[in-house]
Design a protein around this motif. Sequence first.
Motif, PDB file in Angstrom:
ATOM      1  N   VAL A  14      38.350  38.562  38.515  1.00  0.00           N
ATOM      2  CA  VAL A  14      39.498  39.183  39.183  1.00  0.00           C
ATOM      3  C   VAL A  14      39.393  40.704  39.100  1.00  0.00           C
ATOM      4  O   VAL A  14      39.640  41.410  40.076  1.00  0.00           O
ATOM      5  CB  VAL A  14      40.829  38.677  38.584  1.00  0.00           C
ATOM      6  N   ARG A  15      39.009  41.220  37.946  1.00  0.00           N
ATOM      7  CA  ARG A  15      38.856  42.669  37.801  1.00  0.00           C
ATOM      8  C   ARG A  15      37.804  43.204  38.777  1.00  0.00           C
ATOM      9  O   ARG A  15      38.002  44.247  39.397  1.00  0.00           O
ATOM     10  CB  ARG A  15      38.480  43.013  36.366  1.00  0.00           C
ATOM     11  N   ALA A  16      36.695  42.493  38.930  1.00  0.00           N
ATOM     12  CA  ALA A  16      35.653  42.915  39.866  1.00  0.00           C
ATOM     13  C   ALA A  16      36.164  42.883  41.307  1.00  0.00           C
ATOM     14  O   ALA A  16      35.886  43.797  42.090  1.00  0.00           O
ATOM     15  CB  ALA A  16      34.417  42.030  39.712  1.00  0.00           C
ATOM     16  N   ILE A  17      36.920  41.851  41.646  1.00  0.00           N
ATOM     17  CA  ILE A  17      37.474  41.747  43.000  1.00  0.00           C
ATOM     18  C   ILE A  17      38.444  42.890  43.267  1.00  0.00           C
ATOM     19  O   ILE A  17      38.406  43.527  44.333  1.00  0.00           O
ATOM     20  CB  ILE A  17      38.152  40.379  43.212  1.00  0.00           C
ATOM     21  N   VAL A  18      39.311  43.183  42.305  1.00  0.00           N
ATOM     22  CA  VAL A  18      40.283  44.267  42.465  1.00  0.00           C
ATOM     23  C   VAL A  18      39.560  45.607  42.599  1.00  0.00           C
ATOM     24  O   VAL A  18      39.901  46.424  43.459  1.00  0.00           O
ATOM     25  CB  VAL A  18      41.289  44.284  41.297  1.00  0.00           C
ATOM     26  N   ARG A  32      38.082  45.830  46.002  1.00  0.00           N
ATOM     27  CA  ARG A  32      39.135  46.039  47.003  1.00  0.00           C
ATOM     28  C   ARG A  32      39.595  47.491  47.013  1.00  0.00           C
ATOM     29  O   ARG A  32      39.842  48.061  48.069  1.00  0.00           O
ATOM     30  CB  ARG A  32      40.308  45.091  46.738  1.00  0.00           C
ATOM     31  N   MET A  33      39.702  48.107  45.828  1.00  0.00           N
ATOM     32  CA  MET A  33      40.093  49.509  45.748  1.00  0.00           C
ATOM     33  C   MET A  33      39.041  50.407  46.415  1.00  0.00           C
ATOM     34  O   MET A  33      39.386  51.359  47.122  1.00  0.00           O
ATOM     35  CB  MET A  33      40.318  49.910  44.288  1.00  0.00           C
ATOM     36  N   LYS A  34      37.771  50.102  46.195  1.00  0.00           N
ATOM     37  CA  LYS A  34      36.695  50.874  46.823  1.00  0.00           C
ATOM     38  C   LYS A  34      36.732  50.718  48.336  1.00  0.00           C
ATOM     39  O   LYS A  34      36.565  51.683  49.079  1.00  0.00           O
ATOM     40  CB  LYS A  34      35.338  50.415  46.286  1.00  0.00           C
ATOM     41  N   ILE A  35      36.943  49.496  48.800  1.00  0.00           N
ATOM     42  CA  ILE A  35      37.006  49.233  50.240  1.00  0.00           C
ATOM     43  C   ILE A  35      38.171  49.995  50.863  1.00  0.00           C
ATOM     44  O   ILE A  35      38.031  50.613  51.923  1.00  0.00           O
ATOM     45  CB  ILE A  35      37.110  47.721  50.518  1.00  0.00           C
ATOM     46  N   THR A  36      39.314  49.980  50.200  1.00  0.00           N
ATOM     47  CA  THR A  36      40.480  50.700  50.708  1.00  0.00           C
ATOM     48  C   THR A  36      40.193  52.191  50.808  1.00  0.00           C
ATOM     49  O   THR A  36      40.546  52.834  51.803  1.00  0.00           O
ATOM     50  CB  THR A  36      41.705  50.443  49.806  1.00  0.00           C
TER      51      THR A  36
END
Length: 81
Positions: free
Chosen positions: A26-30, A33-37
């Motif tokens: 979950v931490r990796a996904i978050v 997602r922050m990098k993508i944003t």
Amino acid sequence: MDNGDSKPLTELFGSDTQGRLIFDLVRAIVADRMKITALEDVIVARGILSREDLDERYKELLSTTSDEVINDVLREFGKVG
């Protein structure tokens, strides 16, 4: 462990190994997602793509089957190394 001494994973990593793995995932996904944003914001702010064009591209990507996406990722991993 080569000498015959083996321990269950729960003894090596604690009793909550599955929970830790899930938390790390979950931490990796978050983080991703922050990098993508952040990248989306730069792309739109610099006028490379409009928000609508970016959203349309996502729709195109999401319309592909998950098997195609998984195979693309596996092919990319095969190139590494």
